[in-house]
Design a protein around this motif. Structure first.
Motif, short mmCIF file in Angstrom:
data_model
loop_
_atom_site.label_atom_id
_atom_site.label_comp_id
_atom_site.label_asym_id
_atom_site.label_seq_id
_atom_site.Cartn_x
_atom_site.Cartn_y
_atom_site.Cartn_z
N VAL A 83 45.92 30.10 34.67
CA VAL A 83 44.93 30.04 35.74
C VAL A 83 44.42 31.45 36.08
N ALA A 84 45.30 32.45 35.99
CA ALA A 84 44.87 33.83 36.25
C ALA A 84 43.81 34.24 35.22
N GLU A 85 44.00 33.85 33.96
CA GLU A 85 43.02 34.19 32.93
C GLU A 85 41.68 33.49 33.17
N GLU A 86 41.76 32.22 33.53
CA GLU A 86 40.53 31.47 33.85
C GLU A 86 39.75 32.18 34.95
N ARG A 87 40.46 32.59 36.01
CA ARG A 87 39.80 33.22 37.15
C ARG A 87 39.24 34.58 36.78
N SER A 88 39.98 35.32 35.94
CA SER A 88 39.48 36.63 35.50
C SER A 88 38.18 36.46 34.72
N GLN A 89 38.16 35.47 33.84
CA GLN A 89 36.94 35.23 33.05
C GLN A 89 35.77 34.94 33.98
N ALA A 90 36.00 34.11 34.98
CA ALA A 90 34.93 33.74 35.91
C ALA A 90 34.41 34.97 36.65
N LEU A 91 35.34 35.88 36.99
CA LEU A 91 34.97 37.09 37.72
C LEU A 91 34.05 37.97 36.88
N ARG A 92 34.25 37.97 35.57
CA ARG A 92 33.47 38.85 34.70
C ARG A 92 31.98 38.49 34.71
N THR A 93 31.65 37.29 35.20
CA THR A 93 30.24 36.87 35.16
C THR A 93 29.50 37.22 36.46
N ILE A 94 30.18 37.76 37.48
CA ILE A 94 29.46 38.02 38.73
C ILE A 94 28.62 39.28 38.59
N PRO A 95 27.46 39.33 39.28
CA PRO A 95 26.59 40.49 39.17
C PRO A 95 27.23 41.71 39.85
N THR A 96 27.03 42.88 39.25
CA THR A 96 27.75 44.07 39.72
C THR A 96 26.85 45.04 40.46
N GLN A 97 25.61 44.65 40.75
CA GLN A 97 24.73 45.60 41.45
C GLN A 97 25.25 45.90 42.86
N ASP A 98 25.82 44.88 43.49
CA ASP A 98 26.19 45.01 44.89
C ASP A 98 27.71 45.20 45.02
N ARG A 99 28.10 46.46 45.25
CA ARG A 99 29.53 46.77 45.28
C ARG A 99 30.28 45.99 46.37
N ARG A 100 29.62 45.76 47.49
CA ARG A 100 30.31 45.05 48.57
C ARG A 100 30.58 43.60 48.18
N ALA A 101 29.64 43.02 47.43
CA ALA A 101 29.85 41.65 46.95
C ALA A 101 30.99 41.63 45.94
N VAL A 102 31.10 42.68 45.13
CA VAL A 102 32.19 42.78 44.16
C VAL A 102 33.54 42.84 44.89
N VAL A 103 33.62 43.65 45.94
CA VAL A 103 34.87 43.76 46.71
C VAL A 103 35.23 42.38 47.28
N ALA A 104 34.25 41.69 47.85
CA ALA A 104 34.52 40.36 48.42
C ALA A 104 35.03 39.40 47.34
N ALA A 105 34.42 39.46 46.16
CA ALA A 105 34.83 38.56 45.07
C ALA A 105 36.24 38.89 44.60
N LEU A 106 36.57 40.19 44.54
CA LEU A 106 37.93 40.59 44.14
C LEU A 106 38.96 40.08 45.16
N VAL A 107 38.66 40.23 46.43
CA VAL A 107 39.59 39.78 47.47
C VAL A 107 39.77 38.26 47.39
N ASP A 108 38.67 37.55 47.07
CA ASP A 108 38.75 36.09 46.96
C ASP A 108 39.78 35.64 45.92
N LEU A 109 39.99 36.48 44.88
CA LEU A 109 40.99 36.16 43.86
C LEU A 109 42.37 35.92 44.47
#
Lengths: 201, 201
Positions: A78-104
């Motif tokens: 499940v950790a691998e599945e979630r990591s893969q999903a994370l790789r598809t999020i857009p990286t322009q917005d650093r704050r959105a990236v932080v929120a997505a990382l915390v959601d993990l």
């Protein structure tokens, strides 16, 4: 090249039997994570998971001979599945990236991993397996965070900044275990995303 | 004032019996935290703790009628002791304060609290007690952190910065559960203390 590409050497095609076996394995892994998240380590056995997945106990034991095999494989899958999903999020917005990382760290996967982690601290059979698993998953999370944040680890302090962010995410996951901590968490994440954005330059 | 101060109204002086009772209670609380840290919730019962403390099971049950009473009281007692100790550290050096705050989450107390916390997430008898305890201890830790860091919470973002620091400390405590994470932790703490120092102004 002009002609048609040579096809791969013909080998045994995965038949319906292999497909079924793979689907069974996957059902078991997903049921194992859900079971661990809901009932903790003490309430999680191969038999309980087999029943939840609608798989015979014999078939479950064919895939995962021991309880340790099943639950460490489940958290890793499940950790691998979630990591893969994370790789598809857009990286322009650093704050959105932080929120997505915390959601993990705030969903059933983290809850399951936490149960496994805490159980491993007192169980000799489990400890080396989980220690090794956590190191692997931790390295992978760090690598993904560095990529998504476009963090330059050659600059002093950047590596530790990203590590600290992931530690904070784990702490926020812990705070969500007993109560719905979402409103507070969102404010903390917004503030620290701002701070981190400046720190990373 | 010139004359001798009037003494307190004479009342029953705490006698050797009360002293003994207090000492017994304290021994039980300390043994309970050590037991929880070492053996986890599943391995922690009133009987095991009584034996460890050298107290009869009847005396233990007189002080703490249920297992939940004993272990929540134990985590609260040790948390208060540690908070008091923290109040005596010098506050001139913010980075030293951050390191001392993080230290709160890396010893046997945090390990014990973590076991209680994770057990409470699956046990209905334990959950309300631990939820209430964690909220109380969490508020107190936050208050101490604000004081020691001389953080001005009337400024926007400062409250969330301090909260995020304590979340990070909990995450660092979690990382120390299975492996000796000290060297990495010290680097992360040094970097985030720098970042926080700037953020707090």
């Amino acid at each position: 090249m002009t002609g048609p590409k040579p096809g791969p050497k013909p080998g045994p095609k995965p038949g319906p039997k292999q497909d079924r076996s793979r689907a069974t394995r996957q059902r078991l892994l997903e049921a194992a994570v859900a079971c661990l998240a809901e009932h903790g380590w003490a309430g999680s056995t191969v038999a309980v998971v087999a029943e939840r997945a609608g798989v015979s106990r014999g078939a479950a034991q064919h895939h995962f001979p021991t309880r340790e095999d099943l639950f460490t494989a489940a958290v890793e899958y499940v950790a691998e599945e979630r990591s893969q999903a994370l790789r598809t999020i857009p990286t322009q917005d650093r704050r959105a990236v932080v929120a997505a990382l915390v959601d993990l760290y705030t969903g059933p996967l983290f809850r399951a991993a936490l149960h496994l982690w805490v159980a491993a601290s007192n169980e000799d059979q489990l400890r080396p397996r989980v220690t090794e698993l956590e190191a692997r998953v931790g390295r992978e999370s760090h690598r993904i965070a560095v990529d998504l944040l476009a963090a330059d680890e050659s600059r002093p302090g950047v590596r530790e900044s990203v590590q600290g962010l992931l530690d904070m995410a784990r702490g926020l996951g812990l705070a969500t275990l007993l109560t719905d901590d979402r409103a507070r968490r969102e404010r903390v994440v917004a503030q620290w995303a701002r701070i981190l954005d400046e720190a990373l330059g």
